[in-house]
Design a protein around this motif. Structure first.
Motif, PDB file in Angstrom:
ATOM      1  N   HIS A  64      44.167  60.850   9.405  1.00 19.64           N
ATOM      2  CA  HIS A  64      44.634  61.286  10.725  1.00 19.64           C
ATOM      3  C   HIS A  64      44.339  60.203  11.756  1.00 19.64           C
ATOM      4  O   HIS A  64      43.228  59.690  11.779  1.00 19.64           O
ATOM      5  CB  HIS A  64      43.945  62.589  11.135  1.00 19.64           C
ATOM      6  N   PRO A  65      45.304  59.855  12.631  1.00 22.83           N
ATOM      7  CA  PRO A  65      46.699  60.277  12.535  1.00 22.83           C
ATOM      8  C   PRO A  65      47.344  59.651  11.312  1.00 22.83           C
ATOM      9  O   PRO A  65      47.037  58.513  10.961  1.00 22.83           O
ATOM     10  CB  PRO A  65      47.315  59.756  13.835  1.00 22.83           C
ATOM     11  N   THR A  70      50.458  56.139  12.043  1.00 21.91           N
ATOM     12  CA  THR A  70      49.033  55.893  11.880  1.00 21.91           C
ATOM     13  C   THR A  70      48.482  55.265  13.156  1.00 21.91           C
ATOM     14  O   THR A  70      49.245  54.872  14.053  1.00 21.91           O
ATOM     15  CB  THR A  70      48.774  54.942  10.708  1.00 21.91           C
ATOM     16  N   ASP A 187      49.476  66.301  15.014  1.00 21.47           N
ATOM     17  CA  ASP A 187      48.671  65.262  14.393  1.00 21.47           C
ATOM     18  C   ASP A 187      48.278  64.178  15.390  1.00 21.47           C
ATOM     19  O   ASP A 187      47.227  63.555  15.266  1.00 21.47           O
ATOM     20  CB  ASP A 187      49.446  64.653  13.226  1.00 21.47           C
ATOM     21  N   ARG A 190      45.426  65.693  17.496  1.00 24.47           N
ATOM     22  CA  ARG A 190      44.357  66.286  16.700  1.00 24.47           C
ATOM     23  C   ARG A 190      43.018  65.640  17.077  1.00 24.47           C
ATOM     24  O   ARG A 190      42.896  64.425  17.179  1.00 24.47           O
ATOM     25  CB  ARG A 190      44.648  66.050  15.220  1.00 24.47           C
ATOM     26  N   ILE A 245      48.164  68.513   7.805  1.00 29.50           N
ATOM     27  CA  ILE A 245      47.507  68.937   9.046  1.00 29.50           C
ATOM     28  C   ILE A 245      46.360  69.889   8.746  1.00 29.50           C
ATOM     29  O   ILE A 245      45.407  69.999   9.519  1.00 29.50           O
ATOM     30  CB  ILE A 245      48.517  69.585  10.022  1.00 29.50           C
ATOM     31  N   ASP A 247      44.524  69.574   5.910  1.00 25.65           N
ATOM     32  CA  ASP A 247      43.668  68.922   4.912  1.00 25.65           C
ATOM     33  C   ASP A 247      43.623  69.712   3.616  1.00 25.65           C
ATOM     34  O   ASP A 247      42.578  69.819   2.966  1.00 25.65           O
ATOM     35  CB  ASP A 247      42.241  68.730   5.458  1.00 25.65           C
TER      36      ASP A 247
END
Length: 439
Positions: A64-65, A70, A187, A190, A245, A247
């Protein structure tokens, strides 16, 4: 038939097993149960183990992201825009001119969203999702906290309001398209203060994921070939995004397995049924029309990019079959008529009534869709392959915009877009001279 009218005909249970009702309101955090490795069967020449070889610990939490972008991607965007470099600056200007990218956006969270049939109100959902994504993207590039806070506000409001996505068969399109887009926006913010990740994960696993599973398992009780590739692809994208999102590697692995082994038209061998010499491959919807063919390119690219950012290479599947299909679709939409076409037949409805396409579908030919930069810059900048047709269509459509830049109907919101800002890695002058042919 309009771009937004897809077949809604309604066979027995087909596809991967559903996750089951015990997943309702499920969310996994650090220390939760880790899934095993990806299944190794049916990997179409690449192999799931090989596709994932760069991910040594398959039980690890997701990056994440790491859905469509990324942190390295955000760093590149910021550096290029701050330096005033093209084409990133033009892509940035396209973003900040969009009405949904403003911190003054007013969200309209709604308890029940309807797509298809009476009482349709789903534009409220897709406009707000794109506003959340665009504000989040704007924050990551410029650091403006007002845009971060607006994205969080929109996502929290929907997480605490939405209870159902209803409608006719089109409800599965809504669950797929808006499911993966919701996750892509979330994401980005997050881990930020004020974002209620738990409520968001609950919404995705209790509302969107069961619908994604239902469609990929049962296909609305239709013949397995009845629904076009787009229907599978959007639900595959949503399922993959939800796995990331949350995991949850079990959900992620099921989505990846469907890419290789799914019986529906979204799996790689069904979405790209005919591969030709010369670096071209026929797309499953090529005989239908071009709006949906381009939509499919965008959806499969989004799946592949999310997987790539987690260390899983789907782009290279079946000797880069997707790249060849993208070249095929791009070439036809550039006005060329010199493409091979193989008769494509399928069954429709519940009884698999025979249908066939014998020629290319010209409907929607040449329309602009913000799907190409992501494809082009993976295969050229990352992998060194020549994509002359996709490259040309990128140049024609640059800079790519996003939701709101391609009309007000849902077709203009099928992809989050802004690929010129987000996915360009090399300028035209920086492209290597010795790009490899696709074959």
């Amino acid at each position: 038939m309009s771009f937004d009218d897809l077949d809604k005909s309604t066979s027995p249970d087909r596809g991967p097993a559903a996750l089951g009702s015990n997943l309702k309101r499920r969310r996994l955090f650090q220390g939760a149960i880790a899934a095993g490795g990806l299944a190794a069967a049916g990997a179409g020449g690449l192999g799931l183990a090989a596709a994932q070889e760069s991910t040594e610990d398959v039980g690890a939490l997701a990056v994440h992201p790491g859905l469509l972008h990324t942190q390295a991607d955000f760093d590149r965007m910021r550096a290029k825009v701050n330096a005033g470099l093209e084409p990133w600056l033009s892509g940035w200007n396209k973003l900040i001119a969009n009405g949904r990218a403003q911190s003054t956006w007013t969200a309209r969270p709604t308890a029940v969203i309807i797509r298809g049939g009476d009482g349709q109100n789903y534009p409220q959902l897709y406009n707000d999702i794109h506003a959340a994504y665009q504000n989040a993207l704007r924050w990551k590039v410029a650091g403006t906290t007002a845009h971060r806070d607006k994205a969080i506000e929109i996502l929290n409001a929907w997480s605490n309001t939405l209870t159902a996505v209803n409608g006719n068969a089109d409800r599965f399109l809504a669950a797929g398209i808006y499911g993966y887009q919701f996750c892509a926006a979330a994401d980005i913010v997050r881990g930020q203060s004020g974002f209620d990740l738990g409520a968001f994960q609950d919404m995705m696993t209790s509302i969107f994921l069961p619908m994604n599973n239902s469609f990929l398992t049962n296909h609305n009780d239709a013949c397995i070939t009845n629904y076009w590739a787009n229907w599978d692809l959007c639900n595959m994208a949503s399922k993959l995004a939800i796995g990331l999102i949350c995991d949850d590697n079990a959900i992620r692995d099921q989505a990846i397995d469907y890419f290789w082994n799914g019986e529906g038209n979204g799996s790689i061998e069904n979405a790209v049924p005919f591969v030709y010499s010369g670096g071209l491959a026929q797309w499953q919807e090529s005989g239908r029309d071009q709006g949906h063919s381009i939509m499919g390119i965008g959806l499969m690219a989004s799946i592949m990019e999310m997987a790539w950012n987690q260390g899983i290479d789907l782009y290279g599947a079946n000797d880069n079959a997707f790249a060849k299909a993208a070249e095929y679709v791009a070439r036809y939409n550039l006005g060329h008529d010199d493409l091979p076409f193989t008769l494509y037949s399928w069954g429709t409805g519940q009884n698999c009534a025979y249908q066939e396409h014998t020629v290319m579908g010209a409907g929607g030919r040449g329309q602009a869709r913000p799907v190409w930069e992501m494809v082009f810059h993976h295969y050229t900048a990352r992998k060194g392959f020549a994509m002359p047709n996709v490259g040309t269509i990128c140049g024609t459509n640059s800079p790519e915009g996003g939701g709101g830049d391609y009309g007000t109907t849902s077709g203009g919101f099928d992809t989050l877009g802004f690929g010129t800002l987000a996915h360009v890695r090399l300028t035209w002058d920086e492209m290597p001279d010795n790009l490899k042919p696709l074959g």
